[in-house]
Design a protein around this motif. Structure first.
Motif, PDB file in Angstrom:
ATOM      1  N   GLU A   3       6.336   9.358   0.016  1.00 16.44           N
ATOM      2  CA  GLU A   3       7.663   8.773  -0.154  1.00 16.44           C
ATOM      3  C   GLU A   3       8.392   8.612   1.175  1.00 16.44           C
ATOM      4  O   GLU A   3       9.094   7.623   1.390  1.00 16.44           O
ATOM      5  CB  GLU A   3       8.483   9.611  -1.128  1.00 16.44           C
ATOM      6  N   SER A   4       8.243   9.588   2.062  1.00 14.48           N
ATOM      7  CA  SER A   4       8.924   9.490   3.355  1.00 14.48           C
ATOM      8  C   SER A   4       8.334   8.369   4.198  1.00 14.48           C
ATOM      9  O   SER A   4       9.076   7.603   4.838  1.00 14.48           O
ATOM     10  CB  SER A   4       8.824  10.821   4.097  1.00 14.48           C
TER      11      SER A   4
ATOM     12  N   ALA B 158       0.832  -1.209   0.000  1.00 15.62           N
ATOM     13  CA  ALA B 158       0.000   0.000   0.000  1.00 15.62           C
ATOM     14  C   ALA B 158       0.862   1.252   0.000  1.00 15.62           C
ATOM     15  O   ALA B 158       0.547   2.236  -0.689  1.00 15.62           O
ATOM     16  CB  ALA B 158      -0.933  -0.009   1.203  1.00 15.62           C
ATOM     17  N   TYR B 159       1.949   1.246   0.752  1.00 17.64           N
ATOM     18  CA  TYR B 159       2.867   2.388   0.725  1.00 17.64           C
ATOM     19  C   TYR B 159       3.417   2.607  -0.683  1.00 17.64           C
ATOM     20  O   TYR B 159       3.477   3.737  -1.183  1.00 17.64           O
ATOM     21  CB  TYR B 159       4.038   2.151   1.677  1.00 17.64           C
ATOM     22  N   ARG B 160       3.843   1.528  -1.329  1.00 16.11           N
ATOM     23  CA  ARG B 160       4.435   1.654  -2.665  1.00 16.11           C
ATOM     24  C   ARG B 160       3.410   2.142  -3.681  1.00 16.11           C
ATOM     25  O   ARG B 160       3.742   2.929  -4.576  1.00 16.11           O
ATOM     26  CB  ARG B 160       5.041   0.311  -3.084  1.00 16.11           C
TER      27      ARG B 160
ATOM     28  N   GLU C  93      16.175  -3.785   0.188  1.00 14.04           N
ATOM     29  CA  GLU C  93      17.201  -2.788  -0.088  1.00 14.04           C
ATOM     30  C   GLU C  93      16.951  -2.042  -1.386  1.00 14.04           C
ATOM     31  O   GLU C  93      17.151  -0.827  -1.452  1.00 14.04           O
ATOM     32  CB  GLU C  93      18.572  -3.456  -0.119  1.00 14.04           C
ATOM     33  N   GLU C  94      16.523  -2.722  -2.433  1.00 13.22           N
ATOM     34  CA  GLU C  94      16.388  -2.071  -3.742  1.00 13.22           C
ATOM     35  C   GLU C  94      15.370  -0.942  -3.698  1.00 13.22           C
ATOM     36  O   GLU C  94      15.644   0.181  -4.143  1.00 13.22           O
ATOM     37  CB  GLU C  94      15.987  -3.101  -4.802  1.00 13.22           C
ATOM     38  N   SER C  95      14.179  -1.206  -3.187  1.00 15.91           N
ATOM     39  CA  SER C  95      13.132  -0.188  -3.137  1.00 15.91           C
ATOM     40  C   SER C  95      13.538   0.962  -2.220  1.00 15.91           C
ATOM     41  O   SER C  95      13.342   2.136  -2.545  1.00 15.91           O
ATOM     42  CB  SER C  95      11.822  -0.813  -2.651  1.00 15.91           C
ATOM     43  N   GLY C  96      14.122   0.639  -1.071  1.00 16.54           N
ATOM     44  CA  GLY C  96      14.531   1.673  -0.137  1.00 16.54           C
ATOM     45  C   GLY C  96      15.624   2.556  -0.701  1.00 16.54           C
ATOM     46  O   GLY C  96      15.585   3.789  -0.534  1.00 16.54           O
ATOM     47  N   ARG C  97      16.586   1.991  -1.364  1.00 20.50           N
ATOM     48  CA  ARG C  97      17.677   2.793  -1.912  1.00 20.50           C
ATOM     49  C   ARG C  97      17.196   3.723  -3.012  1.00 20.50           C
ATOM     50  O   ARG C  97      17.677   4.855  -3.129  1.00 20.50           O
ATOM     51  CB  ARG C  97      18.790   1.882  -2.423  1.00 20.50           C
ATOM     52  N   GLU C  98      16.242   3.274  -3.795  1.00 19.26           N
ATOM     53  CA  GLU C  98      15.702   4.154  -4.841  1.00 19.26           C
ATOM     54  C   GLU C  98      15.031   5.364  -4.218  1.00 19.26           C
ATOM     55  O   GLU C  98      15.220   6.505  -4.666  1.00 19.26           O
ATOM     56  CB  GLU C  98      14.718   3.370  -5.713  1.00 19.26           C
ATOM     57  N   LEU C  99      14.235   5.141  -3.177  1.00 23.65           N
ATOM     58  CA  LEU C  99      13.569   6.245  -2.499  1.00 23.65           C
ATOM     59  C   LEU C  99      14.580   7.165  -1.822  1.00 23.65           C
ATOM     60  O   LEU C  99      14.445   8.395  -1.857  1.00 23.65           O
ATOM     61  CB  LEU C  99      12.587   5.704  -1.461  1.00 23.65           C
TER      62      LEU C  99
END
Length: 254
Positions: free
Chosen positions: A118-119, A87-89, A131-137
């Motif tokens: 986003e925050s 839901a956040y994404r 890690e992938e999704s977090g690093r992009e944000l």
């Protein structure tokens, strides 16, 4: 104060519904549901989230984003972290498509609902995600924090205006991710968290819990949070703007 906001929201909601102010009603209902989640009344919160989703379905825009964020917070409170992260994404994707791609006058990528989505998502990724999704944000938010603190005109605000709680939310999410991912030195990451607290960031979901952030900070650098906080004395908000800008510059350079 969040409890006061929830009290006023409960008083305002019937009035907003009577006069047909659907968009405002969604935002106010989200405040009520968030308070119910915080109080542990998840059954009532679930009923209210369903109602928010029904109200917002035809409205779109920030109202739909508020429904997604409230759903995300509910699912995480239930222990359904994957559903909450999903839901956040979705809230992030929706906010980007509506703000970045819509060509609407006065709206851009530092619009408050975009930064909130986003925050919140980055904080959730730091706490539960990958890690992938977090690093992009993280990479996406770094330059926008710099722009926001520099007082650039955007999102319908005049040049020089700063929404301190929203800026604090961005500082918190970036700091929390940096602590988890070792994206900065530990003390630089913790400094972002301290500044977020001094900016009065809204603590409206489990991933944004201050006590959890304090525990993370103590784990990676015992005593650093108290030491950095002592540097700032009693200063809050605008009195720490220069320090926040310096921290954002170092973050951007890193």
């Amino acid at each position: 104060d969040h409890k006061e906001s929830a009290r006023y929201a409960r008083e305002a909601l019937p009035v907003l519904e009577r006069v047909g102010a659907e968009g405002e009603a969604v935002q106010v209902a989200a405040t009520i549901a968030t308070d119910e989640i915080e109080q542990g009344d998840l059954e009532q919160a679930a009923r209210d989230v369903e109602r928010i989703e029904e109200l917002s379905a035809a409205l779109g825009g920030p109202d739909r984003g508020a429904a997604l964020l409230t759903r995300a917070n509910l699912e995480i409170a239930r222990g359904h972290t994957e559903a909450g992260l999903s839901a956040y994404r979705k809230a992030v994707t929706r906010s980007r498509s509506e703000v970045w791609g819509a060509g609407l006058t006065g709206l851009d990528d530092i619009a408050p609902w975009t930064l909130a989505a986003e925050s919140g998502c980055l904080a959730a990724e730091a706490r539960y995600g990958d890690e992938e999704s977090g690093r992009e944000l993280f990479q996406s938010l770094r330059p926008r924090l710099h722009r926001l603190l520099a007082g650039h005109e955007g999102a319908g605000y005049p040049s020089g205006f700063l929404d301190y709680p929203v800026a604090g939310l961005v500082l918190f999410a970036l700091g929390l991710w940096a602590v988890r991912d070792d994206a900065l030195g530990a003390e630089e990451a913790i400094r972002l968290l301290v500044l977020a607290e001094r900016f009065g960031y809204p603590r409206l979901s489990g991933p944004l819990r201050w006590d959890h952030a304090v525990a993370d900070a103590e784990r990676v650098a015992p005593g650093a949070l108290a030491r950095i906080s002592a540097e700032y004395g009693d200063r809050r908000g605008a009195d720490l703007l220069d320090e926040a800008r310096t921290a954002a510059e170092r973050l951007l350079a890193g």
